[in-house]
Design a protein around this motif. Structure first.
Motif, short mmCIF file in Angstrom:
data_model
loop_
_atom_site.label_atom_id
_atom_site.label_comp_id
_atom_site.label_asym_id
_atom_site.label_seq_id
_atom_site.Cartn_x
_atom_site.Cartn_y
_atom_site.Cartn_z
N ILE A 8 -12.55 -32.35 -53.14
CA ILE A 8 -12.08 -31.91 -51.89
C ILE A 8 -11.02 -30.89 -51.87
O ILE A 8 -10.30 -31.06 -52.60
CB ILE A 8 -11.66 -33.29 -51.23
N PHE A 10 -7.57 -28.81 -51.11
CA PHE A 10 -6.41 -29.09 -50.71
C PHE A 10 -6.32 -28.30 -49.35
O PHE A 10 -5.74 -28.61 -48.17
CB PHE A 10 -5.40 -28.64 -51.69
N ARG A 11 -6.88 -26.93 -49.64
CA ARG A 11 -6.51 -26.17 -48.29
C ARG A 11 -7.82 -25.23 -47.87
O ARG A 11 -8.90 -25.08 -48.93
CB ARG A 11 -5.55 -25.16 -48.16
N ARG A 12 -8.17 -25.07 -46.70
CA ARG A 12 -9.32 -24.21 -46.37
C ARG A 12 -9.08 -22.70 -47.08
O ARG A 12 -8.01 -22.36 -46.89
CB ARG A 12 -9.66 -24.08 -45.01
N SER A 14 -8.79 -18.94 -47.42
CA SER A 14 -8.03 -17.95 -46.49
C SER A 14 -7.84 -16.55 -47.08
O SER A 14 -7.55 -16.49 -48.36
CB SER A 14 -6.93 -18.38 -45.54
N PHE A 19 0.54 -17.95 -48.98
CA PHE A 19 0.72 -19.60 -48.64
C PHE A 19 1.54 -20.10 -49.64
O PHE A 19 2.43 -21.00 -49.22
CB PHE A 19 -0.93 -20.02 -48.84
#
Lengths: 285, 293
Positions: A8, A10-12, A14, A19
């Motif tokens: 899973i 942590f972030r999408r 980009s 960040f």
């Protein structure tokens, strides 16, 4: 998010840079200025035994202060909800000379230092003040009574309701009201059945925000309150007087109860706003 | 019912066509009267009282009351405090807005709520938590004492408490805007080879500058006007740890009303300038601020 064998994320992903740095700084600064000091408060309270804690927060003077703070905040927020709605309605619906100026001035309590609002209101409402001199012959004393506290809390809560309701009123479709009228509804029916339900969440948000702010307000209240223990002593003032007598456990325990109350309100307000947003999205799509 | 139905057909009437959704003139006048009366008592009269009381003793006395050494020391401390707290919170607000507004990650909404926390906390408690942390009996009290450092009842405590109460202002204004504007423009810049700084200054900044300015103004007004939190950590030492709002309180409690309102009028002008600038920002940016939320 739950993609078969991949873990899973942590972030999408980009392509934008920065960040890690910005999130890192955000968390660092947040912890340093907000979270760590708040933890100090929680730690301090854990020094107290449960019975000592209960004894402090159920002392008659503390209970009286909580009752006063809740009571006056409730009255002020209710008055603000009624008049805030009228102000927002007038600003959105009726063109009148000076409307833009009035609209801008609604934010004054946000921008005005609370101590200044406090001494100004006191001067207005004392026996020989501009407003007080008209109330004195009627036997109404505002300054240095609980009524004075309500006045101060109305002043600081006012913009919350107006600014919460205004966008909701702007979003109202006049066609709905016309449709209601063409179907035979009287204006008062249209108001109760069509307008009020649409702005109710915004009104409730404004009420909750004004109430939450009123509970903790200090600067504008202490000048007009009279500050008599058991009678006109609000909770924040009680915390300050405990601190001034170096009664740290007392101040901490009372503060913790207030803090928890505020958090409950914050959750409530966030929930309301989330619900409103969802509700509106549904209306649009 | 009949009259409302017939009204639009009366083409000789120059008055704006009344629709079923307009209120009768009597209702309008009543509501406008109520609204203005309410705002009059709670906004216009308090403002008037400050100005009238400030100049009650004449301009000479007014100038004297705002230029005493104590008043000047208070003004200096207020300016220093704002000059430290506002830029730091601005940098934080921009960093938070970039990470929260331009990226999607887990725990984002929790982070947003945490940033909002100081709004929900009584100013008095905002001061108290720093006393519990840095005060003599506080967490770091003994260590600070052994190193001869003082935070509470000194300038650092005042700055910290001010940073706490103004913490969310800039972030609160910029985050929703950055979020609403999406990432397409920035991504395009990235694909064309722009560096992170270039993207931020040339693409993002022009889009958010008005909201940023508004956030800075608000946080400056609050930083200079904060009373409760600062009052708890200041110790009220005249000429040393008194900010302008605390100075107003001292003068007022000494029944020196003319001087108290004189200093208060400075703070009231700051509030008015903030509102004027806010209105100008809305005007220049060409949209109602309220719609951003």
């Amino acid at each position: 998010m739950k993609v078969g064998h991949m873990k899973i994320a942590f972030r999408r992903p980009s392509v934008l840079p920065g960040f890690g740095v910005t999130l890192g700084f955000t968390l660092f600064y947040l912890s340093l200025i907000v979270l760590l000091p708040l933890m100090a408060l929680a730690m301090r309270t854990s020094d107290l035994t449960w019975s000592a804690f209960v004894e402090i927060v159920t002392a008659p003077r503390v209970v009286a202060a909580f009752r006063l703070s809740f009571g006056t905040s409730l009255v002020a927020a209710t008055i603000n909800t009624v008049f805030g709605f009228i102000v927002a309605w007038v600003l959105v619906r009726y063109p009148f000379p000076g409307r833009r100026l009035v609209d801008a001035m609604v934010d004054l309590p946000f921008a005005m230092p609370t101590a200044v609002s406090g001494i100004a209101l006191t001067t207005l409402f004392v026996g020989n003040g501009w407003i007080g001199r008209w109330l004195e012959p009627l036997g109404i004393q505002v300054a240095f009574t609980w009524l004075g506290i309500v006045m101060a809390l109305i002043l600081i809560g006012l913009p919350f309701v107006v600014r919460a309701v205004q966008p909701a009123l702007e979003d109202l479709e006049i066609e709905m009201e016309e449709a209601a009228a063409s179907l035979g509804a009287r204006r008062s029916q249209t108001f109760v059945r069509v307008i009020l339900p649409s702005v109710a969440p915004a009104l409730l948000t404004g009420f909750a925000m004004a109430f939450a702010r009123s509970l903790g307000e200090y600067g504008s209240v202490i000048f007009i309150a009279g500050n008599l223990p058991m009678k006109t002593e609000i909770v924040p003032l009680l915390i300050v007087s405990n601190l001034e007598q170096y009664n740290y456990p007392g101040a901490t325990a009372i503060a913790l109860v207030m803090l928890l109350t505020s958090f409950v309100f914050l959750l409530f307000i966030n929930g309301l706003q989330w619900w409103t947003r969802r509700h509106r999205m549904k209306g649009i799509s | 019912m009949n009259t409302t139905l017939n009204a639009p057909l009366d083409l000789t009437n120059d008055a704006p066509i009344a629709t079923a959704a307009t209120d009768p003139p009597a209702v309008r006048r009543l509501l406008i009267g109520l609204a203005l009366g309410f705002l009059g008592i709670f906004i216009f009269l308090p403002l008037m009282v400050v100005l009238v009381e400030a100049f009650r003793g004449g301009v000479g006395l007014y100038l004297k009351s705002i230029s005493t050494p104590d008043a000047r020391a208070a003004l200096r401390l207020t300016l220093i405090t704002a000059a430290i707290a506002v830029p730091l919170n601005t940098i934080f607000g921009l960093a938070a807005a970039w990470s929260i507004g331009k990226f999607e990650f887990r725990g984002r909404s929790l982070l947003l709520s945490l940033i909002d926390l100081p709004f929900a906390i009584s100013p008095v408690i905002s001061g108290l938590i720093y006393v519990l942390m840095f005060g003599l009996q506080g967490w770091m009290g003994p260590w600070l004492r052994s190193h001869d450092l003082q935070v509470i009842f000194a300038v650092p405590g005042i700055v910290l408490a001010t940073m706490f109460v103004t913490f969310p202002f800039v972030a609160r204004e910029v985050i929703p805007l950055m979020e609403a504007q999406g990432t397409e423009e920035e991504e395009a810049a990235r694909v064309l080879g722009a560096s992170g700084w270039q993207i931020f200054w040339r693409v993002t900044m022009p889009n958010i500058r008005w909201a940023l300015l508004y956030g800075v103004l608000l946080s400056n007004a609050r930083a200079m006007g904060e009373f409760g939190a600062v009052s708890v950590v200041s110790g009220h030492i005249r000429g040393l740890t008194n900010t302008l709002p605390l100075h107003v309180e001292i003068l007022y409690n000494e029944y020196n009303f003319a001087a108290a309102f004189g200093v208060a009028s400075l703070l009231a002008s700051l509030a008015l300038v903030t509102l004027a600038a806010k209105t100008a920002v809305e005007w220049v940016s060409g949209r109602s601020h309220n719609r951003l939320h």
